[in-house]
Design a protein around this motif. Sequence first.
Motif, PDB file in Angstrom:
ATOM      1  N   UNK A 286       0.836  -1.190   0.000  1.00 21.37           N
ATOM      2  CA  UNK A 286       0.000   0.000   0.000  1.00 21.37           C
ATOM      3  C   UNK A 286       0.877   1.247   0.000  1.00 21.37           C
ATOM      4  N   UNK A 287       0.230   2.378   0.012  1.00 20.64           N
ATOM      5  CA  UNK A 287       0.956   3.655  -0.025  1.00 20.64           C
ATOM      6  C   UNK A 287       1.865   3.811   1.179  1.00 20.64           C
ATOM      7  N   UNK A 288       1.421   3.307   2.324  1.00 20.62           N
ATOM      8  CA  UNK A 288       2.225   3.410   3.538  1.00 20.62           C
ATOM      9  C   UNK A 288       3.553   2.676   3.362  1.00 20.62           C
ATOM     10  N   UNK A 289       3.521   1.515   2.708  1.00 19.63           N
ATOM     11  CA  UNK A 289       4.754   0.756   2.473  1.00 19.63           C
ATOM     12  C   UNK A 289       5.711   1.552   1.596  1.00 19.63           C
ATOM     13  N   UNK A 290       5.189   2.116   0.510  1.00 19.40           N
ATOM     14  CA  UNK A 290       6.025   2.935  -0.374  1.00 19.40           C
ATOM     15  C   UNK A 290       6.596   4.134   0.376  1.00 19.40           C
TER      16      UNK A 290
ATOM     17  N   UNK B  45       7.483   7.046  -8.949  1.00 20.14           N
ATOM     18  CA  UNK B  45       6.938   6.938 -10.306  1.00 20.14           C
ATOM     19  C   UNK B  45       6.364   5.550 -10.597  1.00 20.14           C
ATOM     20  N   UNK B  46       6.796   4.535  -9.821  1.00 21.02           N
ATOM     21  CA  UNK B  46       6.324   3.177 -10.069  1.00 21.02           C
ATOM     22  C   UNK B  46       5.156   2.746  -9.196  1.00 21.02           C
ATOM     23  N   UNK B  47       4.638   3.655  -8.365  1.00 19.44           N
ATOM     24  CA  UNK B  47       3.560   3.284  -7.459  1.00 19.44           C
ATOM     25  C   UNK B  47       2.300   2.844  -8.203  1.00 19.44           C
ATOM     26  N   UNK B  48       2.025   3.471  -9.347  1.00 18.99           N
ATOM     27  CA  UNK B  48       0.822   3.166 -10.109  1.00 18.99           C
ATOM     28  C   UNK B  48       0.752   1.720 -10.576  1.00 18.99           C
TER      29      UNK B  48
ATOM     30  N   UNK C 136      -1.210   1.778  -6.357  1.00 14.44           N
ATOM     31  CA  UNK C 136      -1.024   2.681  -5.216  1.00 14.44           C
ATOM     32  C   UNK C 136      -0.945   4.119  -5.718  1.00 14.44           C
ATOM     33  N   UNK C 137      -1.588   5.002  -5.012  1.00  9.45           N
ATOM     34  CA  UNK C 137      -1.526   6.419  -5.348  1.00  9.45           C
ATOM     35  C   UNK C 137      -0.804   7.165  -4.232  1.00  9.45           C
ATOM     36  N   UNK C 138       0.065   8.112  -4.597  1.00  7.28           N
ATOM     37  CA  UNK C 138       0.739   8.887  -3.541  1.00  7.28           C
ATOM     38  C   UNK C 138      -0.266   9.736  -2.781  1.00  7.28           C
TER      39      UNK C 138
END
Length: 571
Positions: free
Chosen positions: A235-239, A260-263, A267-269
């Motif tokens: 999830x976003x928290x992990x990133x 840039x690779x979250x998508x 996952x969204x920032x």
Amino acid sequence: MPFWNSNHSRRYFSRFSDSIICTLRRESKIDAGIACFHNHTGTRSSLPPPPPHRLDQSEVWFVKVVCTVCFRFSPSLDIFHSNYFSKNLTPTIAFNVIRCIGTFINNPHLAFNFFQFTKNNLKLFHCFATYDFLLRSLCQMGIHDLAKLVYEYMRVDGYSPDSSCLGFLVSSFAHIGEFDVAKEFLVQALSSENVEVSPQVYNNLLSLLVKGNRVAEAVCFFRVHILSSKNCNVDTFTFNIVIRALCGAREVDKAFEFFNGMGRFNCLPNLMTYNILINGLCRVGEVDRGRELLREIQSGNGFHPDVVTYTSMISGYSKLGNMEAALNIFDEMINCGTKPNLFTFNVLINGFVKKGDMASALNMHEKMRFLGCIPDVVTFTSLLDGYCRSGQVDQGLKLWDEMNVKNLYPNVYTFAILINALCKENRINEARDLLRQLKSRGDIVPRPFIYNPVIDGFCKAGNIDEANVIVAEMAEKRCNPDKLTYTILIIGHCVKGRMLEAISIFNKMLAVGCAPDAITVNSLINCLLKAGMPNEAFKIMQTASEDLKLDMPSLRRTIPFKTNMDITVAV
């Protein structure tokens, strides 16, 4: 009242168990001896045992007897080789025995020994609850080597830890620095289709790796094991954990690769992601890139910049000395309805002070009070620094007094700034008074840079004895002299003609592992030569060249050596 908490029950059961133990010693009469109060019968099954059930009265008594026997015969448990125990000890009974020994008797080693004995000698197939209890109790008692062995037994029996147990194990081993073991637990779980791994488990491991200054290891584990696992729902928290770690290590470009690779992982920032990146960019001086991200937030992503976003930008521009841009961000912040906090004002005040603009710093201080933000010790320390930089030391002393009136206790930097300023104005005695105040402050761990200006001042004034007293006070506060402290003392003693003491200080410097530099060595050698002590000068130079690996070619030409170094050489 619980059985083990009653003194009467303990005495009664102790007498009662003695007769049981005597019976147990006569192997031929075991069945009759225990069956007098216990009618339980057990069966073996190749299937995993069911979860522990509520015990009936006969099972409760049997658990108490087994606990007593364990306690009396420990460390040897050979008495349990009897046929009766082999037939009647079930996984549920064993679980309750182990829990009783571990919890009420508080003997996790004995609990483990009973577990290991019944597994290896009686071939008892323990239930998952037993493994879970042992793993937790052993780790909580700091017996991680046995906990790892229990984990291996559990795997052999075909069990896998559930998400709760896995999270506990990973966290427990990571907290004691056994990161490789913690990662091994998690990798095994990620490769198993039967284990559901909660995001909290790997998020916690990543956080602990980062906290342990193992950023590269955390990033590698995230990339290789977590992102590639089908069992992980990142999830976003992990990133954010990984992005924050890379920004903290000043590897902002690598942080942007994950951003840039979250998508690709759905996952969204969020605002925290942007705040982390903006702060990371500002820390490495790329404030304009940070401003681009600020504009990106403002363009519409479902959230708006907060006080952290703006303060990071203000801090970035302040560190670059661009206070005009910092003020523009501050005004934009106010206009957008975001209220600045204490940290925002402290950053601006400190920025103006470093820029030498004391008037703007004081103006910001007034605005701070007007908006209801109460100054703290950092605020006063920055203003005091500004007064001292501009030569207004008396104004700084007034601020010092105001701090005391407001019960704001000066910190180590407040002391250092004012002491240094007083010494520069040759007000050594006033600086000495501040050191006496510092001596009574048990909450401050002093640093050598606080003492050095005062020691230097007394040495230059020829008061070497007072300088030595201050060094003794440093020792009382467990503050070790640094290279500059030793250099000041060596030169001070040389100037007063106390050459042997100067040499003694140099030798002490070497003994405590504080390596002198060329300035310290050159100063001492030159003073020794001027004092007509070439032999001692040669020994110092020899130590510097051979032990400290300092290049001293100019001094080799200066010292007029003779074959017999015991003969004083005129200079």
